[in-house]
Design a protein around this motif. Structure first.
Motif, short mmCIF file in Angstrom:
data_model
loop_
_atom_site.label_atom_id
_atom_site.label_comp_id
_atom_site.label_asym_id
_atom_site.label_seq_id
_atom_site.Cartn_x
_atom_site.Cartn_y
_atom_site.Cartn_z
N THR A 182 -8.92 4.60 -3.51
CA THR A 182 -7.89 3.57 -3.64
C THR A 182 -7.86 3.14 -5.11
O THR A 182 -8.89 3.09 -5.78
CB THR A 182 -8.15 2.33 -2.76
N ILE A 222 0.85 -1.19 0.00
CA ILE A 222 0.00 0.00 0.00
C ILE A 222 0.89 1.24 0.00
O ILE A 222 1.75 1.39 0.87
CB ILE A 222 -0.95 0.00 1.21
N THR A 271 -3.37 4.93 -2.47
CA THR A 271 -4.49 5.51 -1.75
C THR A 271 -4.17 6.91 -1.25
O THR A 271 -2.99 7.27 -1.11
CB THR A 271 -4.90 4.61 -0.56
N VAL A 327 -1.52 -1.18 -4.16
CA VAL A 327 -2.68 -0.34 -3.89
C VAL A 327 -2.20 1.07 -3.58
O VAL A 327 -1.39 1.26 -2.65
CB VAL A 327 -3.52 -0.90 -2.70
N GLN A 330 -5.97 0.08 -7.36
CA GLN A 330 -5.15 -1.13 -7.35
C GLN A 330 -4.74 -1.44 -8.78
O GLN A 330 -5.58 -1.46 -9.68
CB GLN A 330 -5.94 -2.30 -6.77
#
Length: 179
Positions: free
Chosen positions: A160, A51, A176, A174, A162
């Protein structure tokens, strides 16, 4: 006449003998003693995707990298398909092939916003518009490709995205703005 039959019979016996010998296992039988057996392999838990904040670079072990810009406000032309409800945002995506092999990208960004899905906006006007499908042409070693994708979202402050440069070889990352 008996001689060829004897040769064939002897050859057949040798072949059968070799086959039977090949089927036997010369290794010793496994030990019933559990202290001498090898330990069972252990698996590592899947910690999920990486992330990152929008704008950060994800570089894979072979040198392939992907970056997704922070979302920017977007005003779609009336002929863009998918512009169903504001707010609209646009992302700039870049894949860089830092590996020594050709890369056939197959990036398909999946966007969610405030717990719901986003609608992808496709440019239906003149060629060269700002929004396009992800490129699929081969990226040579040392090369890169940049394109933009736009979405109608529920809340531009809760996004978000992906994406993977190519989903079979590379795990998705991902991005964000809700970290």
């Amino acid at each position: 006449m008996k001689r060829p039959i004897a040769i064939i019979s002897a050859t057949a016996l040798v072949a059968v003998g070799l086959l039977l010998t090949g089927c036997s296992d010369p290794s010793p039988a496994p030990s019933a003693d559990p202290t001498t057996s090898s330990p069972a392999p252990t698996s590592t838990p899947d910690n999920g995707p990486t992330i990152l904040a929008f704008g950060e670079n994800m570089t894979y072990k072979d040198g392939v990298a992907i970056t997704v810009s922070a979302p920017e406000a977007y005003t779609p032309p009336s002929y863009d398909v998918g512009a169903t409800h504001p707010p609209y945002v646009i992302f700039t995506l870049t894949i860089t092939n830092g590996s020594s092999e050709n890369l056939s990208p197959l990036a398909s960004p999946q966007v969610s916003s405030a717990g719901g899905f986003a609608t992808q906006i496709l440019h239906a006007g003149d060629a060269g518009g700002p929004v396009a499908y992800a490129p699929t042409d081969v990226i040579l070693p040392g090369g890169s490709v940049t394109w933009q994708e736009a979405f109608a979202v529920n809340d531009a402050s809760q996004l978000t995205l992906q994406v993977s440069p190519e989903p079979i070889t590379y795990t998705a990352v991902v991005y964000t703005n809700t970290k």
